[in-house]
Scaffold this motif. Structure first.
Motif, PDB file in Angstrom:
ATOM      1  N   GLY A  36       7.895  -0.981 -14.642  1.00 37.83           N
ATOM      2  CA  GLY A  36       6.521  -0.989 -14.164  1.00 37.83           C
ATOM      3  C   GLY A  36       6.235   0.257 -13.342  1.00 37.83           C
ATOM      4  O   GLY A  36       7.149   1.020 -12.982  1.00 37.83           O
ATOM      5  N   THR A  37       4.952   0.455 -13.058  1.00 40.64           N
ATOM      6  CA  THR A  37       4.561   1.657 -12.301  1.00 40.64           C
ATOM      7  C   THR A  37       3.800   1.330 -11.027  1.00 40.64           C
ATOM      8  O   THR A  37       3.389   2.234 -10.310  1.00 40.64           O
ATOM      9  CB  THR A  37       3.676   2.572 -13.186  1.00 40.64           C
ATOM     10  OG1 THR A  37       2.521   1.823 -13.602  1.00 40.64           O
ATOM     11  CG2 THR A  37       4.444   3.069 -14.400  1.00 40.64           C
ATOM     12  N   THR A  38       3.605   0.036 -10.729  1.00 35.86           N
ATOM     13  CA  THR A  38       2.904  -0.369  -9.505  1.00 35.86           C
ATOM     14  C   THR A  38       3.760  -1.369  -8.742  1.00 35.86           C
ATOM     15  O   THR A  38       4.714  -1.953  -9.281  1.00 35.86           O
ATOM     16  CB  THR A  38       1.542  -1.011  -9.815  1.00 35.86           C
ATOM     17  OG1 THR A  38       1.752  -2.280 -10.461  1.00 35.86           O
ATOM     18  CG2 THR A  38       0.692  -0.119 -10.697  1.00 35.86           C
ATOM     19  N   LEU A  50       6.371  -4.175 -10.513  1.00 32.36           N
ATOM     20  CA  LEU A  50       7.802  -4.121 -10.220  1.00 32.36           C
ATOM     21  C   LEU A  50       8.271  -5.415  -9.550  1.00 32.36           C
ATOM     22  O   LEU A  50       9.365  -5.930  -9.874  1.00 32.36           O
ATOM     23  CB  LEU A  50       8.111  -2.922  -9.332  1.00 32.36           C
ATOM     24  CG  LEU A  50       7.911  -1.547  -9.988  1.00 32.36           C
ATOM     25  CD1 LEU A  50       8.039  -0.434  -8.962  1.00 32.36           C
ATOM     26  CD2 LEU A  50       8.921  -1.346 -11.117  1.00 32.36           C
ATOM     27  N   VAL A  51       7.468  -5.961  -8.637  1.00 34.17           N
ATOM     28  CA  VAL A  51       7.837  -7.218  -7.980  1.00 34.17           C
ATOM     29  C   VAL A  51       7.903  -8.354  -9.002  1.00 34.17           C
ATOM     30  O   VAL A  51       8.820  -9.190  -8.997  1.00 34.17           O
ATOM     31  CB  VAL A  51       6.851  -7.571  -6.839  1.00 34.17           C
ATOM     32  CG1 VAL A  51       7.040  -9.021  -6.375  1.00 34.17           C
ATOM     33  CG2 VAL A  51       7.056  -6.620  -5.669  1.00 34.17           C
ATOM     34  N   ASN A  52       6.931  -8.413  -9.929  1.00 35.09           N
ATOM     35  CA  ASN A  52       6.927  -9.460 -10.944  1.00 35.09           C
ATOM     36  C   ASN A  52       8.143  -9.360 -11.877  1.00 35.09           C
ATOM     37  O   ASN A  52       8.643 -10.387 -12.371  1.00 35.09           O
ATOM     38  CB  ASN A  52       5.631  -9.392 -11.762  1.00 35.09           C
ATOM     39  CG  ASN A  52       4.425  -9.852 -10.969  1.00 35.09           C
ATOM     40  OD1 ASN A  52       4.559 -10.631 -10.035  1.00 35.09           O
ATOM     41  ND2 ASN A  52       3.248  -9.364 -11.336  1.00 35.09           N
ATOM     42  N   LYS A  53       8.629  -8.158 -12.104  1.00 32.96           N
ATOM     43  CA  LYS A  53       9.809  -7.987 -12.952  1.00 32.96           C
ATOM     44  C   LYS A  53      11.090  -8.381 -12.212  1.00 32.96           C
ATOM     45  O   LYS A  53      12.113  -8.598 -12.842  1.00 32.96           O
ATOM     46  CB  LYS A  53       9.926  -6.519 -13.418  1.00 32.96           C
ATOM     47  CG  LYS A  53       8.890  -6.131 -14.473  1.00 32.96           C
ATOM     48  CD  LYS A  53       9.260  -6.727 -15.818  1.00 32.96           C
ATOM     49  CE  LYS A  53       8.305  -6.253 -16.906  1.00 32.96           C
ATOM     50  NZ  LYS A  53       8.710  -6.726 -18.242  1.00 32.96           N
ATOM     51  N   GLN A  93       2.091   6.607  -6.976  1.00 32.91           N
ATOM     52  CA  GLN A  93       0.953   7.258  -7.637  1.00 32.91           C
ATOM     53  C   GLN A  93       0.873   8.754  -7.328  1.00 32.91           C
ATOM     54  O   GLN A  93       0.226   9.495  -8.071  1.00 32.91           O
ATOM     55  CB  GLN A  93      -0.352   6.595  -7.193  1.00 32.91           C
ATOM     56  CG  GLN A  93      -0.532   5.170  -7.709  1.00 32.91           C
ATOM     57  CD  GLN A  93      -1.703   4.457  -7.061  1.00 32.91           C
ATOM     58  OE1 GLN A  93      -2.578   5.102  -6.466  1.00 32.91           O
ATOM     59  NE2 GLN A  93      -1.724   3.132  -7.140  1.00 32.91           N
ATOM     60  N   HIS A  94       1.522   9.185  -6.275  1.00 30.58           N
ATOM     61  CA  HIS A  94       1.379  10.587  -5.871  1.00 30.58           C
ATOM     62  C   HIS A  94       2.734  11.294  -5.772  1.00 30.58           C
ATOM     63  O   HIS A  94       3.237  11.803  -6.771  1.00 30.58           O
ATOM     64  CB  HIS A  94       0.621  10.659  -4.537  1.00 30.58           C
ATOM     65  CG  HIS A  94      -0.765  10.109  -4.601  1.00 30.58           C
ATOM     66  ND1 HIS A  94      -1.065   8.814  -4.244  1.00 30.58           N
ATOM     67  CD2 HIS A  94      -1.931  10.655  -5.024  1.00 30.58           C
ATOM     68  CE1 HIS A  94      -2.355   8.585  -4.425  1.00 30.58           C
ATOM     69  NE2 HIS A  94      -2.912   9.682  -4.898  1.00 30.58           N
ATOM     70  N   GLU A  95       3.329  11.291  -4.595  1.00 32.16           N
ATOM     71  CA  GLU A  95       4.546  12.080  -4.373  1.00 32.16           C
ATOM     72  C   GLU A  95       5.685  11.693  -5.319  1.00 32.16           C
ATOM     73  O   GLU A  95       6.423  12.542  -5.810  1.00 32.16           O
ATOM     74  CB  GLU A  95       4.984  11.917  -2.913  1.00 32.16           C
ATOM     75  CG  GLU A  95       6.192  12.770  -2.538  1.00 32.16           C
ATOM     76  CD  GLU A  95       6.631  12.521  -1.100  1.00 32.16           C
ATOM     77  OE1 GLU A  95       7.744  12.956  -0.753  1.00 32.16           O
ATOM     78  OE2 GLU A  95       5.871  11.891  -0.336  1.00 32.16           O
ATOM     79  N   MET A  98       0.829  -1.207   0.000  1.00 34.94           N
ATOM     80  CA  MET A  98       0.000   0.000   0.000  1.00 34.94           C
ATOM     81  C   MET A  98       0.868   1.264   0.000  1.00 34.94           C
ATOM     82  O   MET A  98       0.609   2.212  -0.753  1.00 34.94           O
ATOM     83  CB  MET A  98      -0.900  -0.005   1.234  1.00 34.94           C
ATOM     84  CG  MET A  98      -1.829   1.200   1.348  1.00 34.94           C
ATOM     85  SD  MET A  98      -2.719   1.219   2.918  1.00 34.94           S
ATOM     86  CE  MET A  98      -1.363   1.471   4.078  1.00 34.94           C
ATOM     87  N   LEU A  99       1.913   1.286   0.837  1.00 37.44           N
ATOM     88  CA  LEU A  99       2.765   2.476   0.930  1.00 37.44           C
ATOM     89  C   LEU A  99       3.510   2.731  -0.374  1.00 37.44           C
ATOM     90  O   LEU A  99       3.638   3.876  -0.821  1.00 37.44           O
ATOM     91  CB  LEU A  99       3.756   2.317   2.080  1.00 37.44           C
ATOM     92  CG  LEU A  99       3.182   2.383   3.503  1.00 37.44           C
ATOM     93  CD1 LEU A  99       4.273   2.095   4.528  1.00 37.44           C
ATOM     94  CD2 LEU A  99       2.557   3.742   3.772  1.00 37.44           C
ATOM     95  N   ILE A 100       4.015   1.663  -0.988  1.00 36.07           N
ATOM     96  CA  ILE A 100       4.763   1.836  -2.234  1.00 36.07           C
ATOM     97  C   ILE A 100       3.842   2.301  -3.360  1.00 36.07           C
ATOM     98  O   ILE A 100       4.164   3.237  -4.102  1.00 36.07           O
ATOM     99  CB  ILE A 100       5.482   0.527  -2.608  1.00 36.07           C
ATOM    100  CG1 ILE A 100       6.619   0.269  -1.607  1.00 36.07           C
ATOM    101  CG2 ILE A 100       6.036   0.591  -4.034  1.00 36.07           C
ATOM    102  CD1 ILE A 100       7.352  -1.046  -1.815  1.00 36.07           C
TER     103      ILE A 100
END
Length: 351
Positions: free
Chosen positions: A342-344, A348-351, A233-235, A226-228
């Motif tokens: 990736g952007t989520t 990123l974990v799957n890569k 998505q924002h900051e 959730m934090l990542i």
């Protein structure tokens, strides 16, 4: 005969005042109850003084003003103040009043029993700023609340930390209501200060238990994800970041050969080493038995990233020994880059 019309409780006081007035020649003012025809009593203000008289008889010229309605208002006000005092004394909260006109502050006595900052000094708000009575991280929210009330907001509340003593803060909830004058202009704030420190700590503890891994104190899998995702998505949306997925080599052999207590000790040792390497702004979580995820924020220099990876590899290298067995362990690391791979979190974990 006149004194017989005066209420029994007031008669002696009035008679004494008249005698005193006759001798001192000064104006006398006294409140007394005077009996009416129907037997009821009304309050009168007696204002009089001795006057010169040709026949040498002492004479007093007196004006009687009916003040019964005024007395009733005073009585109701007195009762109201008594109720207010009783409520203040019995309440665990601190009652306060802040006057916009002269910036004066009234605080009930419980303030002095809880806080070391003197409540009686002038320019309370300004001096409170100077000594950091309000925690620096909460000051802006506190001042914004005061400004909003001053500009016409009827009610507001906020949770801030106040210094119980220098450098020792407790959480308090400030409730505030605005008082308006006859021109509907905000003139005062009245409200109460409630100590919520214990409640806040218990809530934070429950929140920490829900968000953190019980063994290491790192974020758990759900919180890490959730934090990542929230950061990306924002900051951190327009930045360059590196996500690393780590696990311990031969960890099953440690548990099978040396036992789970030794396995937990290994996890804790590696966690301690990781905390020394990553920055406080980075996100680090334990997402499985021997699996960790780290998001290194704002990694534009690949040489620094490579150096950080080497440091983390070294943090995993150690030898675990028991009475008759020793096992060498190390770590494996997979690396993915936002937003190339990736952007989520899941991408990123799957890569």
């Amino acid at each position: 005969s006149f004194l017989n019309l005066i209420h029994d409780s007031d008669r002696e006081q009035l008679a004494s005042a008249i005698v005193d007035q006759m001798t001192t020649k000064k104006t006398v003012e006294i409140d007394c109850r005077l009996r009416r025809k129907d037997g009821s009593f009304r309050w009168f203000l007696f204002t009089g003084r001795a006057i010169a008289n040709t026949d040498q008889n002492p004479t007093c010229l007196c004006v009687l003003t009916d003040i019964t309605d005024k007395k009733q208002v005073q009585h109701e006000l007195s009762m109201h103040m008594q109720r207010y005092r009783i409520v203040t004394e019995q309440s665990d909260s601190i009652i306060y009043e802040y006057n916009f006109l002269d910036n004066s502050v009234y605080l009930s006595d419980k303030w002095d029993t809880k806080f070391s900052f003197n409540s009686k000094q002038p320019n309370f708000i300004e001096k409170a700023k100077q000594v950091n009575l309000v925690h620096p991280d909460d000051l802006q929210a506190f001042l914004q609340m005061i400004d909003a009330l001053k500009n016409g907001l009827h009610y507001s509340e906020c949770e801030i930390r106040l210094a119980k003593m220098p450098e020792k803060y407790i959480w308090c909830r400030i409730k505030a209501s605005t008082v308006f004058d006859e021109n509907n202009v905000a003139c005062k704030i009245v409200g109460k200060i409630i100590d919520i420190d214990q409640q806040k700590r218990e809530t934070d503890m429950l929140k920490q238990k829900a968000e953190n891994d019980s063994l290491t104190g790192l974020y758990n899998k759900v919180t890490t994800s959730m934090l990542i995702d929230n950061y990306l998505q924002h900051e951190g949306k327009n930045g360059k970041h590196t996500l690393m997925f780590l696990d311990i080599d031969n960890f099953k052999a440690v548990n099978d050969t040396l036992g789970h207590l030794v396995g937990d000790a290994v996890i804790l040792e590696i966690t301690t080493n990781l905390k020394k390497i990553i920055r406080s702004s980075d996100i680090c979580g334990r997402v499985g038995g021997d699996e960790f995820v780290i998001l290194l924020k704002n990694t534009t220099n690949m040489e620094i990233v490579q150096h950080k990876i080497d440091e983390i590899c070294n943090a995993f290298r150690q030898t675990v020994c028991s009475q008759d067995t020793s096992i060498d362990i190390s770590g494996s690391i997979g690396v993915a880059f936002y937003d190339i791979d990736g952007t989520t979190f899941n991408e990123l974990v799957n890569k």
